[in-house]
Design an enzyme around this catalytic site. Structure first.
Site, PDB file in Angstrom:
ATOM      1  N   ASP A  93      -6.461 103.733 -81.407  1.00 22.68           N
ATOM      2  CA  ASP A  93      -6.641 102.288 -81.479  1.00 22.68           C
ATOM      3  C   ASP A  93      -7.946 101.986 -80.724  1.00 22.68           C
ATOM      4  O   ASP A  93      -8.414 102.778 -79.904  1.00 22.68           O
ATOM      5  CB  ASP A  93      -5.450 101.522 -80.892  1.00 22.68           C
ATOM      6  CG  ASP A  93      -5.422 100.086 -81.413  1.00 22.68           C
ATOM      7  OD1 ASP A  93      -6.441  99.615 -81.960  1.00 22.68           O
ATOM      8  OD2 ASP A  93      -4.378  99.419 -81.275  1.00 22.68           O
TER       9      ASP A  93
HETATM   10  C1  BGC Z   1      -5.546  96.698 -83.138  1.00 20.40           C
HETATM   11  C2  BGC Z   1      -5.497  97.617 -84.338  1.00 20.40           C
HETATM   12  C3  BGC Z   1      -6.732  97.424 -85.187  1.00 20.40           C
HETATM   13  C4  BGC Z   1      -7.961  97.663 -84.314  1.00 20.40           C
HETATM   14  C5  BGC Z   1      -9.262  97.465 -85.064  1.00 20.40           C
HETATM   15  C6  BGC Z   1      -6.847  96.830 -82.374  1.00 20.40           C
HETATM   16  O1  BGC Z   1      -6.949  95.873 -81.375  1.00 20.40           O
HETATM   17  O2  BGC Z   1      -4.457  96.967 -82.275  1.00 20.40           O
HETATM   18  O3  BGC Z   1      -4.338  97.378 -85.097  1.00 20.40           O
HETATM   19  O4  BGC Z   1      -6.722  98.269 -86.299  1.00 20.40           O
HETATM   20  O5  BGC Z   1      -7.951  96.746 -83.232  1.00 20.40           O
HETATM   21  O6  BGC Z   1      -9.448  96.126 -85.339  1.00 20.40           O
END
Ligand code: BGC
Length: 811
Positions: free
Chosen positions: A230
């Protein structure tokens, strides 16, 4: 599966052998927010990843590059239909390719452990089996069309509070049977090409350094794809020793030169690096980013907009209906509610996509009943914070075209960047804008309000801004971040505004000069700012009285109630389950004025409906995507029936919710309820919810008879029964099979879902239905999957509380 699902390992090894240690390590951190590094010498192009999961945003967050906005996951899972889920994934893959995207960052398959979870709308269900079947179908739909899917967030990221640091304490058994279950299906059954590791810790180790990445993911399930982090979840060089493969975003990050050094010094084994690089190359081959492996053109052919409408219908749940629906040709319809005009079609946060257009429920009603007189009343203020300026009300002062001029200036006032935008919500998260170098953003538009009277105007972002109207300073204010979650500060920023008097039709020159507060780390090149209006002070009682009058004068009232952008988003959880503002008072008043009232619920997760016993009909539409209003038209006229069944229990009161808490204590949140989340916890507590798991009506009626069960052969038994459509129109039914084992020697749920099937039949038609039940779904985890021999009761019904018949199965 595509022809590249299992690329020849020797070709990948040949590529690996050509890379220096520096090349290899560089590959393991992103090149920017959304792409990986290309290496020309081995014919590797960059790969593009994108959120998702309900549509594909693409490399830029920009209204000039719109995306299809599908219904959110809680709507998708309400369909209980793996066919719909597979098409949803396929439509997402087609969008991905249209936008040059190789990997969709979804599905989100964390569980609805507490209804307070901020990203509840983005996840499927409180039940592991329902989530697993639908998520697997979504992954299949994406990957069969040559695009990578990314089940996320591995694992136990079921709430948002302190998500970067919280340690989730959860038993092995609950992990295996509940929280890991959908990941297992996505990997074992569908061969997911990626999995996203979460921010949180699980039992003491942060997800990106957690042993769970190796066991069960790799060692037991045979995952051969890429564990992508993440965004900013990788925090150490140490994590490279774990089965974490790719750090996002880049180009900076904790690996880089420090990891090269660690390999040289022997602290990290080069074999660990090679393993990660091979996985990345395998992904590149699968998506066609490596020479010799051309991208597979999606085979799926379907009109995405038509699918969005169908999915919204299939995901809508008819909670109650005393016969009012479908509507019989009303001459006068009173449409009421903020969300009827300003519909929420999706939740907030990283899942956001920018649709080209949205069909509001009001538009949908007008289109579906062209001969009816349709009135509209606001009824209650729902919006909190700023809403973007109406696009039709903005004109770019430089070009004279619709929209606004945006400039970015450096510290000396020199213009570094200029663009013409169509919307006043600006998110720079990837793309070319020089966010790191600029100090001031200037937004200018000629704004023509459509209503006279007082309004508040301002901006939402962390930093200091000046708002000027016709060259005069209206206000200069600084907005501070709320809380410590950078993602929330970025994606759901605080707003400041000042009052102003507008005259309808009189254009003003609106200028906002904004200096952002610098963000750290991964977000240092990102900026999000919305310029917009806050609702003016209106008398809440007057709004309700006006709506009641309109309802009384109409043949039927359609009230849309729902949440707002502050309630369901990323980076924070909900504080309660109430509808914002005076919406409950509004519904009560409208019901009193006209008993022929349909209430449509526009929220992604459970809200309390304290007037529900009085309402003639209630339809839960969730965040229904861009075709929301069109689907509402279909449902109200009866052109289609609502196809949904609840994937999650809806409580009558917050105090009844057995698993609610999302607030860590001393940095940890204990999942003390173990296996008993969702309806399992409700059954154990003996409390009756407003609407149980699996509940949902249609426009016809059903009878389930003639149940038989086969023996288990090769791990599967089949429950068969006859479902008869006893009504006078075609319809859909979801047959649900739950198991129980009262004499078990281990702790068990009172009953738990072990199978389901979606049935469609014509009026009067009887269909023989087969629901396979796997012995694995009767097993429990105790240092391995254990099958407790003996007799299990199978309960067949239409919700977890509406059981029509039982049978038995022996292991
Ligand atoms: C989220 C993810 C997401 C990523 C990219 C993170 O803050 O938890 O689900 O894919 O950001 O935007």
């Amino acid at each position: 599966m595509t022809q590249y699902n299992n690329p020849d390992p020797s070709l990948l090894s040949e590529c690996l052998a050509k890379l220096t240690l520096e090349d290899k390590v560089r590959l393991l951190t992103g090149r920017d927010f959304w792409t990986t590094w290309p290496i020309e010498e081995i014919g590797l192009r960059r790969m593009v990843v994108s959120d998702g999961p309900s549509g594909v945003r693409g490399e830029v967050w920009d209204e000039r590059s719109p995306s299809l906005n599908l219904p959110s996951a809680s709507s998708l899972s309400s369909s209980w239909d793996t066919g719909i889920a597979a098409r949803y994934g396929a439509v997402a893959a087609v969008e991905a390719r249209r936008k040059g995207v190789d990997v969709v960052l979804g599905p989100t398959i964390n569980l609805h452990r507490s209804p307070l979870g901020g990203r509840h709308f983005e996840a499927f269900s409180e039940d592991p089996l329902l989530t697993a079947h639908l998520a697997a179908a979504y992954v299949r739909g994406v990957q069969d069309n040559g695009v990578g899917a990314t089940p996320k967030h591995y694992v136990a990221n079921d709430f948002e509070t302190d998500r970067f640091t919280v340690d989730v304490r959860v038993s092995d058994r609950a992990l295996r049977e509940v929280y890991l279950r959908a990941f297992e299906d996505a990997v074992v059954r569908e061969g997911a090409w990626l999995v996203m590791s979460a921010y949180n810790s699980i039992n003491g180790a942060t997800a990106t350094e957690n042993e769970l990445l190796e066991t069960p993911l790799n060692s037991e399930w045979g995952f051969d794809g890429v564990v992508i982090s993440d965004w900013t979840a990788v925090r150490s060089v140490e994590s490279a020793k774990h089965s974490q493969d790719l750090v996002m975003p880049g180009p900076d990050g904790p690996w880089g030169a420090a990891l090269v050094e660690a390999v040289r010094s022997g602290a990290v084994d080069e074999a660990a690096i090679d393993r990660k690089v091979l996985r990345l190359l395998r992904l590149a081959a699968r998506v066609g980013a490596l020479e010799g492996f051309e991208p597979t053109e999606p085979e799926h052919r379907e009109d995405g907009v038509a699918f969005a409408r169908e999915a919204a219908v299939e995901g809508s749940v008819l909670l109650a209906n005393d016969g009012l629906l479908p509507l019989a040709d009303p001459a006068r319809i009173a449409v009421i509610g903020h969300n009827a005009l300003h519909a929420r079609t999706q939740g907030g946060g990283s899942a956001t996509v920018l649709p080209e257009r949205i069909v509001s429920p009001l538009e949908g009603v007008r289109a579906a009943f062209p001969d009816a007189e349709v009135s509209y009343s606001l009824g209650a203020i729902v919006q909190e914070g700023l809403a973007e300026l109406d696009r039709d009300a903005m004109r770019n002062p430089v070009t004279g075209e619709p929209g606004a001029r945006v400039e970015m200036l450096d510290a000396d006032g020199a213009v570094l960047f200029t663009e013409d935008r169509l919307a006043s919500g600006l998110v720079y998260f990837g793309g070319d804008a020089p966010i790191g170098e600029m100090t001031t953003l200037v937004f200018e538009t000629d704004y023509t309000p459509t209503e006279s009277g007082p309004q508040r105007i301002g901006f939402a972002s962390v930093g200091t801004g000046r708002v000027l109207i016709d060259g005069e300073l209206l206000t200069e204010q600084t907005a501070q971040a709320i809380g410590t979650d950078l993602g929330a500060a970025f994606l759901s920023p605080p707003a400041v505004s000042a009052p102003v008097q507008f005259r309808s039709g009189r254009s003003v020159r609106l200028r906002v000069e904004f200096s952002p507060q610098r963000m750290d780390g991964g977000l240092s090149n990102a900026l999000s700012i919305t310029i917009g209006t806050e609702p003016a002070d209106m008398d809440a009682d007057d709004l309700i009285a006006e709506a009641s009058r309109a309802a009384a004068e109409a043949d039927v009232a359609v009230v849309v109630v729902g949440t707002n952008s502050r309630v369901e988003s990323e980076g924070y959880d909900r504080a309660d389950l109430n509808l914002p503002g005076r919406q409950d008072d509004l519904v009560r008043a409208v019901l009193a004025a006209n008993p022929r009232t349909v209430v449509l619920v526009n929220s992604g997760s459970p809200v309390l409906l304290p007037w529900r016993e009085q309402a003639a009909a209630i339809v839960l539409n969730y965040f229904a995507g861009q075709e929301y209003g069109a689907a509402v038209g279909d449902l109200l006229t009866g052109a289609r029936e609502p196809g949904g069944r609840l994937p999650t229990t809806w409580p009558a009161a917050i105090d009844d919710v057995p698993v609610l808490d999302v607030t860590p204590v001393d940095g940890a949140l204990a999942y003390d309820e173990d296996l008993h989340i969702g309806y399992r916890a409700w059954l154990r507590a003996g409390t009756t919810p407003a609407y149980p798991f699996g509940h949902g009506l249609g426009y016809t009626t059903w009878e389930l008879t003639g149940v038989t069960t086969t023996e288990f052969t090769e791990g599967v038994a089949a429950v068969e029964l006859t479902a008869r459509n006893t009504g006078d129109r075609a319809g859909k039914h979801v047959v649900q099979v739950y198991a129980s084992r009262p004499d078990s020697t281990v702790d068990r749920p009172v009953r738990w879902l072990v199978g389901f099937a979606t049935v469609r039949a014509q009026a009067g038609q009887a269909v023989r239905v087969r629901v396979p039940v796997q012995d694995r779904d009767l097993a429990h985890w105790d240092d391995g999957w254990q099958l407790e021999p003996g007799e299990y009761t199978l309960h067949i019904g239409s919700s977890v509380l509406d059981i029509s018949t039982t049978t038995t199965a022996r292991l």
